[in-house]
Motif scaffolding. Structure first.
Motif, PDB file in Angstrom:
ATOM      1  N   PRO A  59     -11.131  -2.196  -3.872  1.00  0.00           N
ATOM      2  CA  PRO A  59      -9.638  -2.305  -3.727  1.00  0.00           C
ATOM      3  C   PRO A  59      -9.587  -3.322  -2.392  1.00  0.00           C
ATOM      4  CG  PRO A  59     -10.168   0.047  -3.391  1.00  0.00           C
ATOM      5  CD  PRO A  59     -11.531  -0.517  -3.908  1.00  0.00           C
ATOM      6  N   GLU A  60     -10.168  -3.064  -1.345  1.00  0.00           N
ATOM      7  CA  GLU A  60     -10.281  -3.815  -0.035  1.00  0.00           C
ATOM      8  C   GLU A  60     -10.485  -5.349  -0.307  1.00  0.00           C
ATOM      9  OE1 GLU A  60     -14.267  -1.915   0.492  1.00  0.00           O
ATOM     10  OE2 GLU A  60     -12.114  -1.333  -0.355  1.00  0.00           O
ATOM     11  N   HIS A  61     -11.149  -5.722  -1.345  1.00  0.00           N
ATOM     12  CA  HIS A  61     -11.493  -6.992  -1.639  1.00  0.00           C
ATOM     13  C   HIS A  61     -10.474  -7.907  -2.628  1.00  0.00           C
ATOM     14  CE1 HIS A  61     -16.152  -5.988  -1.009  1.00  0.00           C
ATOM     15  NE2 HIS A  61     -15.516  -6.096  -0.025  1.00  0.00           N
ATOM     16  N   THR A  62     -10.590  -9.079  -2.876  1.00  0.00           N
ATOM     17  CA  THR A  62      -9.752  -9.839  -3.383  1.00  0.00           C
ATOM     18  C   THR A  62     -10.378 -10.734  -4.707  1.00  0.00           C
ATOM     19  OG1 THR A  62     -10.059 -11.818  -2.130  1.00  0.00           O
ATOM     20  CG2 THR A  62      -8.190 -10.484  -1.530  1.00  0.00           C
ATOM     21  N   ALA A 112     -20.816  -4.685  -6.449  1.00  0.00           N
ATOM     22  CA  ALA A 112     -19.582  -4.397  -5.714  1.00  0.00           C
ATOM     23  C   ALA A 112     -19.044  -5.472  -5.000  1.00  0.00           C
ATOM     24  CB  ALA A 112     -20.209  -3.239  -4.617  1.00  0.00           C
ATOM     25  N   ALA A 113     -19.516  -6.701  -4.954  1.00  0.00           N
ATOM     26  CA  ALA A 113     -19.022  -7.553  -4.210  1.00  0.00           C
ATOM     27  C   ALA A 113     -17.749  -8.550  -4.900  1.00  0.00           C
ATOM     28  CB  ALA A 113     -20.072  -8.972  -3.908  1.00  0.00           C
ATOM     29  N   ARG A 114     -17.040  -9.058  -4.209  1.00  0.00           N
ATOM     30  CA  ARG A 114     -15.706  -9.799  -4.760  1.00  0.00           C
ATOM     31  C   ARG A 114     -16.469 -11.186  -5.459  1.00  0.00           C
ATOM     32  NH1 ARG A 114     -15.174 -14.391  -2.270  1.00  0.00           N
ATOM     33  NH2 ARG A 114     -15.489 -14.425   0.153  1.00  0.00           N
ATOM     34  N   PRO A 115     -15.720 -11.381  -6.385  1.00  0.00           N
ATOM     35  CA  PRO A 115     -16.103 -12.676  -7.117  1.00  0.00           C
ATOM     36  C   PRO A 115     -16.234 -13.718  -6.193  1.00  0.00           C
ATOM     37  CG  PRO A 115     -14.253 -12.245  -8.007  1.00  0.00           C
ATOM     38  CD  PRO A 115     -14.421 -11.091  -6.953  1.00  0.00           C
ATOM     39  N   ARG A 116     -17.209 -14.650  -6.101  1.00  0.00           N
ATOM     40  CA  ARG A 116     -17.249 -15.946  -5.397  1.00  0.00           C
ATOM     41  C   ARG A 116     -17.256 -17.003  -6.119  1.00  0.00           C
ATOM     42  NH1 ARG A 116     -18.392 -11.755  -2.343  1.00  0.00           N
ATOM     43  NH2 ARG A 116     -20.370 -11.958  -0.711  1.00  0.00           N
ATOM     44  N   ILE A 117     -17.476 -17.330  -7.433  1.00  0.00           N
ATOM     45  CA  ILE A 117     -17.425 -18.291  -8.246  1.00  0.00           C
ATOM     46  C   ILE A 117     -16.937 -18.158  -9.740  1.00  0.00           C
ATOM     47  CG2 ILE A 117     -18.701 -20.239  -9.305  1.00  0.00           C
ATOM     48  CD1 ILE A 117     -20.740 -20.012  -6.987  1.00  0.00           C
ATOM     49  N   LEU A 118     -16.041 -18.933 -10.346  1.00  0.00           N
ATOM     50  CA  LEU A 118     -15.856 -18.867 -11.488  1.00  0.00           C
ATOM     51  C   LEU A 118     -15.876 -20.019 -12.272  1.00  0.00           C
ATOM     52  CD1 LEU A 118     -12.209 -17.141 -11.525  1.00  0.00           C
ATOM     53  CD2 LEU A 118     -14.259 -15.829 -11.572  1.00  0.00           C
ATOM     54  N   LEU A 119     -16.593 -19.968 -13.565  1.00  0.00           N
ATOM     55  CA  LEU A 119     -16.810 -21.017 -14.340  1.00  0.00           C
ATOM     56  C   LEU A 119     -16.271 -21.178 -15.440  1.00  0.00           C
ATOM     57  CD1 LEU A 119     -18.383 -23.729 -14.663  1.00  0.00           C
ATOM     58  CD2 LEU A 119     -20.377 -22.365 -15.834  1.00  0.00           C
ATOM     59  N   ILE A 120     -15.041 -21.891 -15.543  1.00  0.00           N
ATOM     60  CA  ILE A 120     -13.946 -22.064 -16.727  1.00  0.00           C
ATOM     61  C   ILE A 120     -14.054 -23.212 -17.793  1.00  0.00           C
ATOM     62  CG2 ILE A 120     -11.405 -21.801 -16.990  1.00  0.00           C
ATOM     63  CD1 ILE A 120     -11.424 -20.358 -14.378  1.00  0.00           C
ATOM     64  N   PRO A 168       0.731  -1.144  -0.019  1.00  0.00           N
ATOM     65  CA  PRO A 168       0.043   0.096   0.166  1.00  0.00           C
ATOM     66  C   PRO A 168       0.771   1.289   0.048  1.00  0.00           C
ATOM     67  CG  PRO A 168       0.296  -0.948   2.135  1.00  0.00           C
ATOM     68  CD  PRO A 168       0.889  -1.829   1.398  1.00  0.00           C
ATOM     69  N   ALA A 169       0.216   2.156  -0.397  1.00  0.00           N
ATOM     70  CA  ALA A 169       0.765   3.609  -0.035  1.00  0.00           C
ATOM     71  C   ALA A 169       1.211   3.745   1.418  1.00  0.00           C
ATOM     72  CB  ALA A 169      -0.086   4.701  -0.732  1.00  0.00           C
ATOM     73  N   PRO A 170       2.251   4.800   1.672  1.00  0.00           N
ATOM     74  CA  PRO A 170       2.552   5.137   2.950  1.00  0.00           C
ATOM     75  C   PRO A 170       1.294   5.294   3.913  1.00  0.00           C
ATOM     76  CG  PRO A 170       4.267   5.979   1.504  1.00  0.00           C
ATOM     77  CD  PRO A 170       3.009   5.529   0.674  1.00  0.00           C
ATOM     78  N   GLY A 194      -5.043  -9.845  -4.338  1.00  0.00           N
ATOM     79  CA  GLY A 194      -5.529  -8.461  -4.422  1.00  0.00           C
ATOM     80  C   GLY A 194      -5.797  -7.984  -5.774  1.00  0.00           C
ATOM     81  N   THR A 195      -4.627  -8.248  -6.708  1.00  0.00           N
ATOM     82  CA  THR A 195      -4.879  -7.529  -7.968  1.00  0.00           C
ATOM     83  C   THR A 195      -4.197  -8.498  -9.099  1.00  0.00           C
ATOM     84  OG1 THR A 195      -2.560  -6.875  -7.692  1.00  0.00           O
ATOM     85  CG2 THR A 195      -4.319  -5.329  -6.880  1.00  0.00           C
ATOM     86  N   ARG A 196      -4.383  -8.392 -10.328  1.00  0.00           N
ATOM     87  CA  ARG A 196      -3.827  -9.170 -11.355  1.00  0.00           C
ATOM     88  C   ARG A 196      -2.530  -8.771 -11.454  1.00  0.00           C
ATOM     89  NH1 ARG A 196      -5.421 -11.510 -16.328  1.00  0.00           N
ATOM     90  NH2 ARG A 196      -3.291 -12.544 -17.005  1.00  0.00           N
TER      91      ARG A 196
END
Length: 326
Positions: free
Chosen positions: A91-94, A119-127, A18-20, A62-64
């Motif tokens: 940004p606070e989610h993963t 606004a929720a983080r992803p719960r399930i990916l179908l690939i 994170p930033a300082p 947290g990020t790509r």
């Protein structure tokens, strides 16, 4: 016969630095971030006789940028075309990710994502996963369901998980009877709990129940049942010096199994996969676990002072399994 090695790990708050003066749940400096990436990738890379997994699914990144930095450290080629990443909205989610080795995987295609709200983080990916050694594609489902922390407003954590299970069960039913499904992740519930006993999605205790089920794809064999009890005599479960033979998967409690591997009947019968159940393990690398005072094997959270030395890796252990490819 070719093998397919798969792994899942909730790597616990792998955020960018994170930033300082900005609070964070993740690493506090670039040096700490690099150390955690090296620790996680070293443990994963040493699995499967130091080959690493052919398919590696992750949660709590947290990020790509962080996802790519982790995958780049693993053994074997993992080109960008074989990386699926779904970012969090806040940004606070993963996010959630899946990466494949180029010598085993021909293609990964994201088919669908489930979030309870925008606004929720992803719960399930179908690939959809195309294997180089198989004629039929496999569906890989990567999960990070709602945590077991209760909310003060809106749906409870249990209601959130039920909604996700309902969505996934209906999505799998639309696939038809002959779809091979491998589902893995942090479900934040045990095999005994309601999301795996619903009408839309079932996780059975015995493989035969999944093979013979009328809902052939949304009824899956949950291999985590084999970890639900210690193989110790009930009359003397805690002798002096007792040490468990089976690891647990979360730090908070030494008795819960929250990370699971579930498979459809075609991933049991060789169409095109056949699960080698003896290979399923919660990978007990000594850099990531310890014995607690009750003698149970539990993960060691990533922790340490600024500048190190650092201990542990995550509040979960990596889940590993091998399939034969027909």
């Amino acid at each position: 016969m070719d093998k397919l090695n798969v792994a899942f790990w909730n790597v616990q708050n792998l955020f960018d630095v994170p930033a300082p003066n900005t609070p964070t749940r993740g690493p506090r400096t670039q040096g700490e971030l690099d150390a955690k990436l090296d620790r996680i990738s070293g443990i994963v890379g040493d699995s499967f006789a130091q080959r690493g997994p052919d398919l590696f699914a992750v949660a709590e990144v947290g990020t790509r940028t962080g996802f790519d930095a982790l995958i780049d450290r693993l053994p074997g080629p993992h080109p960008s075309a074989l990386r699926v990443w779904e970012a969090a909205a806040m940004p606070e989610h993963t996010g959630l990710g899946l990466a494949g080795r180029d010598d085993r995987i021909a293609r990964l295609t994201l088919l669908d994502v489930w979030r309870p709200t925008l606004a929720a983080r992803p719960r399930i990916l179908l690939i959809e996963c195309e294997l180089r050694a198989a004629r039929r594609p496999v569906w890989v489902v990567v999960n990070h369901w709602k945590s077991r922390m209760r909310t003060t407003s809106g749906p409870t954590d249990a209601e959130d998980r039920l909604a996700g299970a309902d969505w996934l069960g209906q999505r799998l039913d639309l696939a038809g009877e002959m779809q091979c499904v491998v589902m893995l992740g942090d479900f934040n519930c045990e095999p005994t709990e309601q999301p795996f006993r619903g009408l839309q999605l079932r996780g059975t205790r015995h493989a035969s129940a999944a093979i013979n089920a009328r809902s052939a794809v949304s009824t899956l064999y949950n291999s985590a049942w084999r970890f639900m009890a210690e193989p110790d005599p009930w009359r003397n479960p805690r002798p002096v010096g007792y040490q468990a033979t089976r690891p647990r998967t979360t730090f908070a409690s030494g008795s819960v199994i929250l990370d699971h591997l579930l498979v459809s009947k075609d991933a049991l019968r060789g169409f095109p996969l056949s699960l080698d159940e003896s290979t399923i393990t919660y990978h007990s690398d000594t850099r990531a676990y310890r014995y607690n005072r009750n003698g149970s094997i539990v993960p060691v959270k990533w922790t340490g002072p600024l500048g190190g030395p650092f201990e542990g890796a995550s509040d979960h252990l990596p889940l590993l399994a091998t399939f034969d490819v027909a």
